[in-house]
Design a protein around this motif. Structure first.
Motif, mmCIF file in Angstrom:
data_model
loop_
_atom_site.group_PDB
_atom_site.id
_atom_site.type_symbol
_atom_site.label_atom_id
_atom_site.label_comp_id
_atom_site.label_asym_id
_atom_site.label_seq_id
_atom_site.Cartn_x
_atom_site.Cartn_y
_atom_site.Cartn_z
ATOM 1 N N ASN A 41 0.666 -0.978 -0.222
ATOM 2 C CA ASN A 41 0.218 0.249 0.142
ATOM 3 C C ASN A 41 0.996 1.069 -0.295
ATOM 4 O OD1 ASN A 41 -2.051 -1.374 0.018
ATOM 5 N ND2 ASN A 41 -1.719 -1.487 2.838
ATOM 6 N N PRO A 42 0.344 2.357 -0.671
ATOM 7 C CA PRO A 42 0.771 3.532 -0.843
ATOM 8 C C PRO A 42 1.396 3.762 0.955
ATOM 9 C CG PRO A 42 -0.941 3.693 -2.259
ATOM 10 C CD PRO A 42 -0.628 2.197 -1.217
ATOM 11 N N LEU A 43 2.106 4.680 1.425
ATOM 12 C CA LEU A 43 2.364 6.045 2.241
ATOM 13 C C LEU A 43 0.750 6.785 2.267
ATOM 14 C CD1 LEU A 43 6.046 6.766 2.593
ATOM 15 C CD2 LEU A 43 4.585 5.095 4.179
ATOM 16 N N ASP A 44 0.168 7.139 3.460
ATOM 17 C CA ASP A 44 -0.778 7.707 3.761
ATOM 18 C C ASP A 44 0.094 9.257 2.999
ATOM 19 O OD1 ASP A 44 -2.715 6.655 4.673
ATOM 20 O OD2 ASP A 44 -1.961 6.589 6.571
ATOM 21 N N GLU A 45 0.884 9.622 3.412
ATOM 22 C CA GLU A 45 1.884 11.061 2.913
ATOM 23 C C GLU A 45 1.863 11.572 1.223
ATOM 24 O OE1 GLU A 45 3.397 9.066 5.318
ATOM 25 O OE2 GLU A 45 4.882 9.894 5.832
ATOM 26 N N PHE A 46 2.256 10.306 0.776
ATOM 27 C CA PHE A 46 2.495 10.082 -0.663
ATOM 28 C C PHE A 46 1.903 8.989 -1.584
ATOM 29 C CE2 PHE A 46 5.667 11.413 1.863
ATOM 30 C CZ PHE A 46 6.147 12.004 0.666
ATOM 31 N N PRO A 47 -0.085 9.021 -1.354
ATOM 32 C CA PRO A 47 -0.838 8.350 -1.531
ATOM 33 C C PRO A 47 -0.832 7.659 -3.260
ATOM 34 C CG PRO A 47 -2.172 10.139 -1.438
ATOM 35 C CD PRO A 47 -0.304 10.670 -0.847
ATOM 36 N N GLN B 206 2.080 7.416 -4.441
ATOM 37 C CA GLN B 206 3.704 6.783 -5.394
ATOM 38 C C GLN B 206 2.847 5.556 -4.719
ATOM 39 O OE1 GLN B 206 7.175 8.293 -4.552
ATOM 40 N NE2 GLN B 206 6.761 10.776 -5.365
ATOM 41 N N ALA C 290 6.238 3.925 -3.243
ATOM 42 C CA ALA C 290 7.373 4.377 -1.693
ATOM 43 C C ALA C 290 7.296 3.499 -0.408
ATOM 44 C CB ALA C 290 6.343 6.124 -2.155
#
Lengths: 326, 234
Positions: free
Chosen positions: B92-98, B100, B103
């Motif tokens: 799953n993407p990171l919450d801050e960089f949805p 990417q 990432a």
């Protein structure tokens, strides 16, 4: 062992796995419905991007069956997850395949062993790639590209480090080992690895293993406590100091182990035997602990026959057996 | 020259930089850089290992040598885990960089690589290591017959340590007092004493021996006396 015996053992091994899986299926259907199920708590993530499109994903957090059922009863988003349940059953079957070796080499054990070899090699390659190559090599050589694709938290001020072309070149040379005709060129990066390792170990082994071992060995052989002579501490120190010295004499091969030196060296062997005995004892304990862990996985997580963590409701087996034992 | 002298000089230069940096702190940045390069090469060595595994097993499959079917399984497991890990399948993407997806943390709970670790790698390796419990017991039975003093010491220590670290040890010597001289003979206390004194003495001597051996081998390599790591040929 003749061919017929080997074949018999292989058959027993395969049968063990098949019987184990059949019992597990029967158990999950008839005795402990749902045994081996993995529950998760779901969290939905929805993010709206700058272009107005939505990005959605679901995060699953493992919870015990008991917690999951309680959450579901409270209308919270918890439910069994098929992929993790299948994963657990797969892990249990692979565990049985490995255990089947106890009855003899067999195709299922060999298949599981082949999976270990392939998966381990790829596992460490992936770890090396994401944890070392990307942050140390790619981020240094192509910072903008790495930030845009893999490491958004990489500093915007990071600049290109051209010196990293050296390890990149050495890496390429190392991989040329796979080409038989020019494989010799991999000696260059190999020599670099060996040189760095020797330099690091030269200092660290002298500092951490040599000097730091000598310091704590220099202890008084006669210890005086508050109430005068302390027999216990003195005896312990004598064993420690003389024990270290006699072992070192045994390791000193420049003098022939004859006469007085031979006798001291022999007592060094006794000391080493005690050390190896302790190491052996700990190894046995470690392996037995691992074995207990595997049995707990099979009988608790998979079959629900025991429940030491109070994670699922089925304890029929223990409830039946316990009165018989008492 | 290319096959022996240059690699030898490379090893000497790299090793001497690492040693000098310890004595001359201004060289520490160079040492740090060299350590990063070393880590990169060590990671690339895993790729080399994977490449070699592919080469060996593909050859075995193409030659239809005995056990080639297991090589197919090895290859399938290798390629499957590699694809899952490198392409971050199920991450799953990171919450801050949805936006990417690549990432995201490749080892996060629920990712494909997490599944591989949790349901394939960990259970298989733990079971293989746990099986040693059976074999070590049978090997000990055959090897450690108390036929001389050395064997008695080894067997006796292992026995005391095994008992002393379990509830059985406490139970067996429960009749001894908890304080005073006799308390030292309670199995749990005897185990601690053995570990702190004779075992520490033996381990120290072994550590000192290893340290001296490592230092001397390192010096031999860095001074060009030992060139065995360069292999044979010119």
């Amino acid at each position: 062992m003749n061919h017929a015996t080997r074949r018999g053992n292989a058959t027993f091994g395969v049968l063990l796995v098949l019987i184990g899986v059949s019992i597990a299926i029967l158990n999950a259907v008839a005795f402990h419905p749902g045994a081996g199920t993995q529950w998760t708590k779901r969290t939905e993530h929805v993010h709206t991007l700058e272009d107005g499109s939505d990005v959605r994903w679901t995060e699953h957090e493992a919870v015990s069956v008991k917690e999951g059922r309680e959450m579901a009863a409270l209308q919270q988003d918890a439910a069994p997850l098929l992929s993790r349940t299948a994963g657990l059953w797969g892990a249990a079957i692979l565990t049985l395949c490995i255990f089947s070796f106890l009855l003899g080499d067999n195709p299922l054990y060999k298949a599981a062993e082949a999976i270990v070899v392939g998966a381990s090699a790829a596992y460490w390659m992936v770890i090396g790639f994401w944890e070392t190559i990307v942050p140390n090599l790619f981020a240094g050589l192509f910072p903008d590209w790495t930030r845009a694709n893999f490491m958004p938290k990489l500093s915007a001020e990071a600049s290109v480090d051209f010196l990293l072309l050296i390890p990149l070149a050495l890496s390429v040379l190392l991989l040329l080992r796979l080409a038989p005709k020019i494989g010799w060129i991999s000696r260059w990066p190999t020599a670099f690895i060996i040189g760095v390792f020797c330099g690091l170990r030269f200092i660290s082994s002298l500092e951490a293993d040599f000097l730091s071992q000598i310091g704590p060995t220099i202890k008084p052989l006669i210890v005086m406590g508050e109430n005068g002579f302390d027999l216990e501490s003195s005896f312990s120190n004598i064993v420690l100091v003389l024990g270290t010295l006699v072992c070192l004499v045994y390791f000193f091969f420049s003098v022939e182990h004859k006469g007085a030196v031979g006798k001291v060296a022999r007592s060094g062997i006794w000391m080493l035997m005690i050390t190896f005995g302790a190491a052996f004892g700990y190894t046995v304990m470690g392996r037995i602990a691992l074995l207990a862990g595997r049995f707990e996985f099979l009988f608790d997580d998979w079959l629900w026959l025991i429940d030491p963590k109070d994670a699922h409701p089925a304890q029929v087996f223990l409830q039946t057996i316990a009165p018989m034992l008492t | 020259m290319m096959k022996r002298t240059i690699p030898m000089l490379l090893a000497m230069a790299a090793g001497i930089v690492m040693i000098l940096a310890y004595f001359f702190p201004p060289l520490t940045p160079l040492q740090d850089k060299t350590t990063v390069w070393f880590n990169i090469l060590a990671a690339v060595a895993f790729i080399l290992g994977g490449g070699n595994l592919l080469k060996v097993h593909l050859k075995k499959v193409s030659d239809r040598r005995e056990g080639w079917a297991y090589s197919m399984i090895t290859l399938a497991a290798f390629v499957g885990v590699l694809a899952i890990g490198l392409f971050k399948i199920g991450v799953n993407p990171l919450d801050e960089f949805p936006d990417q997806r690549m990432a995201g943390d490749f080892r996060a709970e629920g990712s494909g690589f997490w599944y591989v670790y949790e349901y394939v790698f960990a259970p298989l390796t733990a079971t293989i290591f746990s099986m040693l419990a059976f074999y070590v017991a049978s090997a000990a039975f055959r090897a450690f017959r108390a036929k001389n003093l050395e064997a008695i010491l080894l067997l006796g220590t292992a026995f005391v340590i095994l008992l002393g670290r379990t509830a059985a040890g406490v139970f067996l010597t429960d009749f001894l007092p908890e304080e005073g001289m006799l308390a030292n003979f309670r199995l749990e206390n005897l185990t601690v004493w053995i570990m702190n004194n004779p075992v520490t003495a033996g381990n120290r001597a072994i550590m000192i021996g290893i340290a001296l051996g490592t230092a001397s081998v390192s010096l031999k390599i860095l001074l060009g006396v030992d060139r065995s790591y360069l292999g044979g040929g010119d």
